[in-house]
Design a protein around this motif. Sequence first.
Motif, short mmCIF file in Angstrom:
data_model
loop_
_atom_site.label_atom_id
_atom_site.label_comp_id
_atom_site.label_asym_id
_atom_site.label_seq_id
_atom_site.Cartn_x
_atom_site.Cartn_y
_atom_site.Cartn_z
N VAL A 35 0.85 -1.18 0.00
CA VAL A 35 0.00 0.00 0.00
C VAL A 35 0.89 1.23 0.00
O VAL A 35 1.86 1.30 0.77
CB VAL A 35 -0.93 0.02 1.24
CG1 VAL A 35 -1.70 1.31 1.33
CG2 VAL A 35 -1.87 -1.17 1.23
N ILE A 36 0.56 2.20 -0.85
CA ILE A 36 1.29 3.46 -0.87
C ILE A 36 0.34 4.56 -0.42
O ILE A 36 -0.73 4.75 -1.00
CB ILE A 36 1.84 3.78 -2.28
CG1 ILE A 36 2.81 2.69 -2.73
CG2 ILE A 36 2.52 5.15 -2.28
CD1 ILE A 36 3.26 2.80 -4.17
N PHE A 37 0.73 5.26 0.64
CA PHE A 37 -0.03 6.41 1.11
C PHE A 37 0.55 7.65 0.44
O PHE A 37 1.76 7.90 0.54
CB PHE A 37 0.09 6.57 2.63
CG PHE A 37 -0.67 5.54 3.41
CD1 PHE A 37 -2.02 5.72 3.68
CD2 PHE A 37 -0.04 4.40 3.87
CE1 PHE A 37 -2.72 4.77 4.41
CE2 PHE A 37 -0.74 3.44 4.60
CZ PHE A 37 -2.08 3.63 4.87
N ALA A 38 -0.28 8.40 -0.25
CA ALA A 38 0.13 9.66 -0.86
C ALA A 38 -0.58 10.78 -0.13
O ALA A 38 -1.78 10.99 -0.31
CB ALA A 38 -0.21 9.66 -2.35
N GLY A 39 0.16 11.47 0.72
CA GLY A 39 -0.42 12.52 1.55
C GLY A 39 -0.24 13.89 0.94
O GLY A 39 0.85 14.23 0.47
N MET A 43 -0.97 18.87 6.60
CA MET A 43 -1.57 17.91 7.52
C MET A 43 -1.92 16.58 6.84
O MET A 43 -1.91 15.53 7.48
CB MET A 43 -2.82 18.49 8.19
CG MET A 43 -2.53 19.60 9.17
SD MET A 43 -1.49 19.07 10.54
CE MET A 43 -0.34 20.42 10.58
N GLY A 44 -2.21 16.60 5.54
CA GLY A 44 -2.50 15.36 4.82
C GLY A 44 -1.31 14.42 4.81
O GLY A 44 -1.44 13.21 5.00
N VAL A 66 4.46 8.79 0.36
CA VAL A 66 4.99 9.82 -0.52
C VAL A 66 4.16 11.09 -0.31
O VAL A 66 2.99 11.02 0.04
CB VAL A 66 4.96 9.35 -2.01
CG1 VAL A 66 3.54 9.17 -2.50
CG2 VAL A 66 5.72 10.31 -2.90
N GLU A 67 4.80 12.23 -0.49
CA GLU A 67 4.12 13.51 -0.30
C GLU A 67 3.70 14.07 -1.65
O GLU A 67 4.49 14.09 -2.61
CB GLU A 67 5.03 14.50 0.41
CG GLU A 67 4.36 15.83 0.72
CD GLU A 67 5.25 16.76 1.55
OE1 GLU A 67 4.73 17.79 2.01
OE2 GLU A 67 6.44 16.46 1.72
N ILE A 68 2.46 14.54 -1.73
CA ILE A 68 1.98 15.23 -2.92
C ILE A 68 2.20 16.71 -2.69
O ILE A 68 1.64 17.30 -1.76
CB ILE A 68 0.47 14.96 -3.17
CG1 ILE A 68 0.21 13.46 -3.34
CG2 ILE A 68 -0.01 15.74 -4.38
CD1 ILE A 68 -1.26 13.10 -3.35
N LEU A 69 3.04 17.30 -3.51
CA LEU A 69 3.39 18.72 -3.36
C LEU A 69 2.51 19.55 -4.27
O LEU A 69 2.53 19.37 -5.49
CB LEU A 69 4.86 18.92 -3.71
CG LEU A 69 5.84 18.04 -2.91
CD1 LEU A 69 7.21 18.04 -3.55
CD2 LEU A 69 5.91 18.50 -1.48
N LEU A 70 1.71 20.43 -3.67
CA LEU A 70 0.85 21.32 -4.45
C LEU A 70 0.50 22.55 -3.64
O LEU A 70 0.67 22.57 -2.43
CB LEU A 70 -0.42 20.61 -4.92
CG LEU A 70 -1.34 19.91 -3.92
CD1 LEU A 70 -2.15 20.87 -3.09
CD2 LEU A 70 -2.28 18.99 -4.66
N LYS A 79 1.52 23.61 -10.04
CA LYS A 79 2.10 22.34 -10.44
C LYS A 79 1.86 21.32 -9.32
O LYS A 79 1.93 21.66 -8.14
CB LYS A 79 3.60 22.55 -10.66
CG LYS A 79 4.34 21.33 -11.13
CD LYS A 79 5.81 21.66 -11.36
CE LYS A 79 6.57 20.37 -11.46
NZ LYS A 79 7.78 20.34 -10.67
N VAL A 80 1.58 20.09 -9.69
CA VAL A 80 1.40 19.02 -8.71
C VAL A 80 2.53 18.02 -8.94
O VAL A 80 2.71 17.53 -10.06
CB VAL A 80 0.03 18.32 -8.88
CG1 VAL A 80 -0.13 17.21 -7.86
CG2 VAL A 80 -1.11 19.32 -8.75
N SER A 81 3.30 17.74 -7.90
CA SER A 81 4.41 16.80 -8.04
C SER A 81 4.51 15.94 -6.79
O SER A 81 3.79 16.15 -5.82
CB SER A 81 5.72 17.57 -8.27
OG SER A 81 5.99 18.41 -7.17
N LEU A 82 5.42 14.98 -6.84
CA LEU A 82 5.62 14.05 -5.72
C LEU A 82 6.99 14.25 -5.11
O LEU A 82 7.94 14.61 -5.81
CB LEU A 82 5.47 12.61 -6.20
CG LEU A 82 4.12 12.25 -6.82
CD1 LEU A 82 4.15 10.82 -7.36
CD2 LEU A 82 3.00 12.42 -5.82
N SER A 83 7.11 13.98 -3.82
CA SER A 83 8.38 14.17 -3.12
C SER A 83 9.41 13.12 -3.52
O SER A 83 10.61 13.37 -3.44
CB SER A 83 8.16 14.11 -1.61
OG SER A 83 7.62 12.85 -1.23
#
Length: 167
Positions: A35-39, A43-44, A66-70, A79-83
């Motif tokens: 399972v991958i948690f994408a927060g 706080m997410g 993984v962190e969703i950067l937005l 832009k929406v990207s991942l850490s």
Amino acid sequence: MSETMTLVLNHRQIQQKITRMAFEIYERNVAEQGVIFAGISGMGYILAGLLAEKLREISPLNVKVVEILLEKDAVVQGKVSLSDEISFDDKCLILVDDVLNTGKTLAYSLKPFLESPIKKIEIAVLVNRSHKLFPVTPDYAGLELSTTLSEHITVDLSSDQFSVHLH
């Protein structure tokens, strides 16, 4: 004029919600490889880490975060990207945010995952306000809370005493 804040969930109650959500996630994903948690940043992402930690305690599942950067205030233009660069191929992805208001932020946070062969995507939120303007419904919610659009929910998971306030 001072703004009144009402405590909705205290530290112990939030910990109970996280534990219950982790057990629900495990029950629905017991046969998965991982399972991958994408927060969503803020706080997410913290909530994603807490859910992942609890899931690791109660299950043998391979769990990643993984962190969703937005920019939450400009999700359309931003832009929406991942850490981190990780493979989502044939994995269960759980999008995590602290509060689900209209669904807009969660809908736009899907951008980085749309071209990956993900097995399934689920959504976990601590508080669901149910103001559905976008077709986003959580699979896991700590608390369903009916509020007006003028009311605000503040989640604090950054200190040693978690809290959710309505104001």
